[in-house]
Design a protein around this motif. Structure first.
Motif: not given
Length: 248
Positions: A177-188, A137-143
């Motif tokens: 569903e939100r947690n699943k989407e965050i997990a998908r984004l974190s893997r990506e 989540i930190d990485d996503l926010k930074q990007n």
């Protein structure tokens, strides 16, 4: 009943070796997500400093520890493979943690959760999964990547109990569903970290520091240096290490 196995002739995918050693920077970020005083912090730091297998850390009791000699001996019948005792050397922070835990837990497992119960494999995996998502989540926010959000559930908005329960159910579903989407984004976009990656990070760190692979293999509890030779594959990612070798 089926007369024949329909997947008998399907080629099985080749197993892939996990190639995700934790760097000192990764560990610093990881530790920053665990509050001081959280018992999980002891487990994290010990695994990082001692390079143990996750199941070995969970096994340790006072009877295994030789404080004067600064090492832990897990008997052959309790060690992985049950072929030889596992010797875990203690130094610095790992020695401090074990010494402190021995004064608190004189019997039973040394590493325990906030409820005073020994850590279970499933609980450790869950903690690492949550920590990996927090880092991602930190990485996503930074990007600048948008993170899905779900409004906070407010039961006071509902006068009717049945409607409130139905709305709560929908809210829980939305959170899942939100947690699943965050997990998908974190893997990506992020770097998932498992407990075993701390051990890989230990091996990688010691090799980069210039220790010979046979000594590092002994610290890891390997019977020889053959398995550790694969760890050298990580070193090509460290250009500073390669330059140092050329300079020497």
């Amino acid at each position: 009943h089926l007369s024949d196995n329909p997947i008998r002739h399907i080629e099985k995918p080749q197993a892939k070796r996990r190639d995700n050693p934790v760097t000192p920077e990764d560990f610093s970020r990881l530790l920053g997500k665990v509050a001081p005083g959280d018992p999980f912090r002891d487990l994290l730091e010990f695994n990082w400093q001692a390079g143990v297998r996750p199941q070995e850390a969970r096994l340790i009791e006072c009877r295994h520890v030789q404080l004067e000699a600064e090492y832990i001996i897990i008997p052959k019948d309790e060690a992985k493979g049950k072929k030889r005792p596992r010797v875990i050397h203690l130094h610095g922070r790992s020695l401090e943690i074990i010494t402190r835990l021995m004064t608190t837990h004189t019997t039973g497992k040394l590493f325990r959760n906030a409820d005073g119960n020994p850590w279970k494999t499933f609980a450790i995996c869950n903690r690492f999964a949550r920590l990996s998502i927090a880092l991602a989540i930190d990485d996503l926010k930074q990007n600048g990547i948008a993170i899905p959000s779900v409004p906070r559930f407010e039961p006071r908005r509902f006068a009717d109990k049945a409607k409130m329960l139905a709305a709560r159910k929908q809210h829980k579903k939305a959170l899942i569903e939100r947690n699943k989407e965050i997990a998908r984004l974190s893997r990506e976009h992020g770097k998932g970290i498992a407990c075993y990656d701390l051990r890989h990070g230990f091996a990688n760190r010691k090799l980069v520091q210039g220790h010979d692979h046979l000594t590092v293999a002994e610290l890891l509890g390997h019977k020889d240096g053959a398995m550790l030779a694969r760890v050298f594959q990580h070193l090509h990612r460290n250009p500073e290490h390669q330059k140092k070798l050329l300079a020497d």
